[in-house]
Design a protein around this motif. Structure first.
Motif: not given
Length: 145
Positions: A128, A51, A85
């Motif tokens: 995340l 990421l 996201l």
């Protein structure tokens, strides 16, 4: 498969604009995580994923998949709004090439659409969120100064 997703819904964009990191004070962020490829097979395949957040693109996130997943044998990179996201961790979002939604309390699914097909990848929400905190952290420090 490489694509740029459509913009997220207006509410997610507004959040990103208000809290997006500023490019003058941030450094690139990369978080390496393990994700699961979801298929019809009852056994899932775990893959390493990067990421990435870059100050030059303060509203974008890059997700890079390893070359062995690509028919061309090259890294597979997707670029889409950071706000997409973030919003997708709370509720289903996205109508274009990339869609994100929570899957229970600890997982999130990111679905990638291209002319070659659809890839469904499951992430741990904690990974995340950690990435998002790191991407937004320099902006928070700047606002306090």
């Amino acid at each position: 498969m490489s694509a740029t997703a459509e913009n997220p819904p207006a509410t997610a964009t507004a959040t990103a604009t208000a809290t997006a990191p500023t490019s003058s004070t941030t450094t690139p962020v990369e978080e390496r995580v393990l994700a699961r490829v979801i298929t019809d097979d009852p056994l899932y395949r775990t893959i390493p994923v990067a990421l990435r957040y870059a100050p030059a693109e303060p509203l974008a996130v890059r997700i890079v998949f390893p070359a062995d997943l690509s028919p061309e044998g090259t890294d597979n990179e997707w670029v889409f709004p950071l706000a997409l996201l973030e919003a997708g961790l709370q509720a289903p979002t996205g109508t274009g090439d990339v869609r994100v939604w929570p899957c229970g309390r600890v997982q999130a699914v990111v679905e990638f659409h291209s002319p070659e097909g659809v890839a469904v990848i499951q992430f741990d929400i904690a990974a995340l969120r950690r990435f998002l905190r790191r991407a937004y952290a320099p902006a928070a420090a700047t606002r306090r100064a």
